[in-house]
Motif scaffolding. Structure first.
Motif, PDB file in Angstrom:
ATOM      1  N   LEU A   1      -9.958   9.308   4.410  1.00 41.86           N
ATOM      2  CA  LEU A   1     -11.603   9.132   3.510  1.00 41.86           C
ATOM      3  C   LEU A   1     -12.166   7.986   4.882  1.00 41.86           C
ATOM      4  CD1 LEU A   1     -11.226   9.859  -0.001  1.00 41.86           C
ATOM      5  CD2 LEU A   1     -13.355  10.671   0.952  1.00 41.86           C
ATOM      6  N   ARG A   2     -10.621   6.831   4.073  1.00 41.89           N
ATOM      7  CA  ARG A   2     -11.415   5.427   5.106  1.00 41.89           C
ATOM      8  C   ARG A   2     -11.356   5.562   6.014  1.00 41.89           C
ATOM      9  NH1 ARG A   2      -6.263   1.328   6.025  1.00 41.89           N
ATOM     10  NH2 ARG A   2      -6.525   2.612   7.773  1.00 41.89           N
ATOM     11  N   GLU A   3     -11.086   6.557   7.180  1.00 38.27           N
ATOM     12  CA  GLU A   3     -11.442   6.209   8.304  1.00 38.27           C
ATOM     13  C   GLU A   3     -12.455   7.300   8.609  1.00 38.27           C
ATOM     14  OE1 GLU A   3      -9.779   4.383  10.934  1.00 38.27           O
ATOM     15  OE2 GLU A   3      -8.557   3.482   8.632  1.00 38.27           O
ATOM     16  N   THR A   4     -13.155   8.500   7.311  1.00 38.29           N
ATOM     17  CA  THR A   4     -13.833   9.226   7.746  1.00 38.29           C
ATOM     18  C   THR A   4     -15.240   8.318   7.652  1.00 38.29           C
ATOM     19  OG1 THR A   4     -12.970  10.723   7.220  1.00 38.29           O
ATOM     20  CG2 THR A   4     -14.795  11.189   7.448  1.00 38.29           C
TER      21      THR A   4
ATOM     22  N   VAL B   1       1.078  -1.326   0.190  1.00 37.79           N
ATOM     23  CA  VAL B   1       0.406  -0.033  -0.405  1.00 37.79           C
ATOM     24  C   VAL B   1       1.457   1.195   0.238  1.00 37.79           C
ATOM     25  CG1 VAL B   1      -1.641   1.278   1.185  1.00 37.79           C
ATOM     26  CG2 VAL B   1      -1.988  -1.452   1.186  1.00 37.79           C
ATOM     27  N   ARG B   2       1.768   1.089   0.826  1.00 35.67           N
ATOM     28  CA  ARG B   2       2.828   2.428   1.477  1.00 35.67           C
ATOM     29  C   ARG B   2       3.354   2.952  -0.198  1.00 35.67           C
ATOM     30  NH1 ARG B   2       4.988  -0.276   5.607  1.00 35.67           N
ATOM     31  NH2 ARG B   2       6.729  -0.477   4.848  1.00 35.67           N
ATOM     32  N   ARG B   3       3.950   1.697  -1.177  1.00 32.37           N
ATOM     33  CA  ARG B   3       4.721   1.628  -2.375  1.00 32.37           C
ATOM     34  C   ARG B   3       3.459   2.264  -3.614  1.00 32.37           C
ATOM     35  NH1 ARG B   3       8.376  -3.386  -2.903  1.00 32.37           N
ATOM     36  NH2 ARG B   3       9.141  -2.017  -4.407  1.00 32.37           N
TER      37      ARG B   3
ATOM     38  N   TRP C   1      -7.905  -1.697   2.976  1.00 33.86           N
ATOM     39  CA  TRP C   1      -9.059  -1.362   3.764  1.00 33.86           C
ATOM     40  C   TRP C   1      -8.836  -2.066   5.562  1.00 33.86           C
ATOM     41  CZ3 TRP C   1     -13.157   1.860   3.070  1.00 33.86           C
ATOM     42  CH2 TRP C   1     -14.109   2.239   3.980  1.00 33.86           C
ATOM     43  N   GLY C   2      -7.529  -2.758   5.215  1.00 30.76           N
ATOM     44  CA  GLY C   2      -7.406  -3.499   6.246  1.00 30.76           C
ATOM     45  C   GLY C   2      -8.415  -5.132   6.304  1.00 30.76           C
ATOM     46  N   GLU C   3      -8.789  -5.360   5.925  1.00 32.84           N
ATOM     47  CA  GLU C   3      -9.564  -6.896   5.798  1.00 32.84           C
ATOM     48  C   GLU C   3      -8.240  -8.030   6.245  1.00 32.84           C
ATOM     49  OE1 GLU C   3     -11.931  -7.033   2.339  1.00 32.84           O
ATOM     50  OE2 GLU C   3     -13.774  -6.044   3.270  1.00 32.84           O
TER      51      GLU C   3
ATOM     52  N   ARG D   1      -5.415  -7.753  -3.496  1.00 29.92           N
ATOM     53  CA  ARG D   1      -3.921  -7.523  -2.523  1.00 29.92           C
ATOM     54  C   ARG D   1      -4.305  -6.415  -1.904  1.00 29.92           C
ATOM     55  NH1 ARG D   1       1.810  -8.732  -1.755  1.00 29.92           N
ATOM     56  NH2 ARG D   1       1.361  -9.195  -3.871  1.00 29.92           N
ATOM     57  N   LEU D   2      -4.293  -5.273  -2.896  1.00 29.11           N
ATOM     58  CA  LEU D   2      -4.240  -3.659  -2.714  1.00 29.11           C
ATOM     59  C   LEU D   2      -5.342  -3.737  -2.151  1.00 29.11           C
ATOM     60  CD1 LEU D   2      -2.521  -0.910  -2.874  1.00 29.11           C
ATOM     61  CD2 LEU D   2      -4.326  -0.668  -4.866  1.00 29.11           C
TER      62      LEU D   2
END
Length: 443
Positions: free
Chosen positions: A160-163, A145-147, A283-285, A277-278
């Motif tokens: 956006l995800r956290e909101t 994800v970082r890359r 999303w942290g699933e 996978r991305l």
């Protein structure tokens, strides 16, 4: 005319039946796969064998009564489901990938309100993120994800995800998929299908993730608005489950389905879990490869060497030994592939994948046979393969397996050539491959 196969890629005319239409060429945002522009298809571009325009043609060829039940044991993002709904049929699909099953479900279920509220909610979230973006800890994110994003874009996406997660909105799942479908649009590395390549830089197709997110929501709202959700007498659903298991078919009464249109995984070493996978990581699933394998890929049909195991392969070989129409053929394939693997220092275990794959196909066909009524048709789009140059007539073997579960093979039609993108690879085999359409009739 009814058609049966005399060999790979050939057809023979026999008794009467309606011939299936050829697959349309490129157009409408599609090229032998899910459309990027057709309603509902465009919510998320998943690598699959169908586009909705072709599914609609196939369903119409089945000559079904209005309101008939259509089933799909490999539902994917519900391309067959939305096409069946548009033609006035009920639909139940089964999908083993839990995240993709979630997406398929929201396409088919009645939305929680007027679609303009989805866009309004999204815009409010965007305003909130713009006013107070989150500061995230990069070390807590998977390396993939970082890359894939610049630090600025990633900060916006995480905000956006956290909101969305904190919003408690009845539209949360729609907002989630609006965001997940934005990821590849704004990535600054190669993230096309099937696999992400964070080592290869590219210019993002869209530079502003917030604007792209809102545009994605607008498409979803447009599609929702076009459909009359008050249609009576029809039901549409996707079950998150493994279609090889009888328990996944419990919502389908025996002999209640009038037809099936599906595209099972091809025996071509494509990993549908890894391909997403991305999205799963973001999303942290799932947070690791091992977790993805145990929670996402575990219930999916074995079609890649990374899914295979010695124990499962032996069990599958014992299971298939009872299938007289294919037992010798599969045994010979396994032996040939094992010999080819041993010739290579790091040979892939295709000899294990083959029995596991066809054992799964047999189990799915058994369940499908129970679900379909007499004289109902199942239309499957599937390709053949040739690992290490060993030809595997996947559609033909599936057709022969189907005969042992109460089906007749009515048609086996070559649609197009496959594998052309690798034609310049001198290390690749030169066996001609094709995508084929098989039509099975429940006797």
């Amino acid at each position: 005319m009814q058609q049966t196969t005399d060999g790979p890629g050939t057809t023979q005319k026999t008794a009467s039946s309606t011939a299936m239409p050829p697959e349309p060429g490129s157009g409408k945002g599609r090229s032998h796969g899910t459309s990027s522009s057709e309603p509902f298809d465009r919510w998320f571009r998943y690598p699959a064998g169908f586009a909705s325009d072709y599914v609609a043609l196939l369903l119409q060829q089945l000559g079904l009564k209005q309101g008939s039940l259509i089933v799909d044991p490999f539902a994917g993002t519900a391309v067959t489901g939305t096409s069946a709904r548009r033609l006035g049929h009920s639909f139940i699909g089964i999908e083993a990938h839990p995240a993709i099953a979630e997406l398929a479900s929201i396409k088919l279920q009645k939305p929680p309100g007027e679609p303009n509220l989805l866009v309004e909610t999204g815009r409010l979230l965007v305003e909130k993120v713009s006013a107070a973006p989150l500061v995230y800890a990069a070390d807590n994110l998977p390396d993939l994800v970082r890359r894939c994003f610049t630090s600025e874009v990633l900060s916006t996406l995480i905000s956006l995800r956290e909101t969305i997660c904190a919003s408690g909105s009845p539209w949360s799942t729609y907002l989630k998929w609006g965001l997940l479908s934005t990821l590849r649009d704004v990535a600054s590395v190669r993230v096309g299908w099937p696999y992400q390549n964070p080592n290869m830089q590219r210019k993002p197709r869209h530079s502003d993730p917030l604007l792209r997110f809102v545009r994605r929501l607008e498409w979803m709202a447009e599609d929702i608005r076009k459909w009359d959700w008050t249609t009576s007498g029809q039901s549409h659903a996707v079950v998150a489950g493994d279609s090889t298991l009888r328990s996944s078919w419990q919502s389908i009464a025996p002999a209640s389905a009038a037809g099936c249109v599906s595209s099972p995984p091809y025996l071509n070493n494509f990993d549908y879990a890894d391909a997403t996978r991305l999205e799963l990581y973001f999303w942290g699933e799932v947070k690791t490869w091992a977790e993805m394998c145990s929670t996402v890929r575990a219930g999916m049909v074995t079609a890649t060497t990374q899914q295979s195991s010695v124990v499962a392969a032996r069990s599958a070989e014992d299971f298939l030994a009872k299938h007289k129409k294919v037992a010798d053929e599969i045994k010979a394939l396994v032996a040939n592939l094992r010999d080819q693997r041993l010739l290579r220092p790091r040979g892939k275990e295709y000899d294990r994948v083959v029995p596991e794959y066809f054992a799964s196909m047999s189990q799915v066909l058994a369940n499908l046979s129970s679900a379909l009524g007499a004289n109902s048709s199942a239309v499957w789009l599937v390709g053949d393969s040739a690992p290490y140059g060993v030809y595997i007539d996947t559609p033909g073997i599936i057709g022969r397996l189907a005969r042992e579960h109460g089906f007749s093979l009515e048609q086996d039609v070559k649609l197009r050539k496959r594998g052309q993108r690798w034609s310049g690879n001198s290390a690749r085999h030169n066996v001609e491959l094709s995508e084929r359409l098989i039509v099975l009739r429940r006797e």
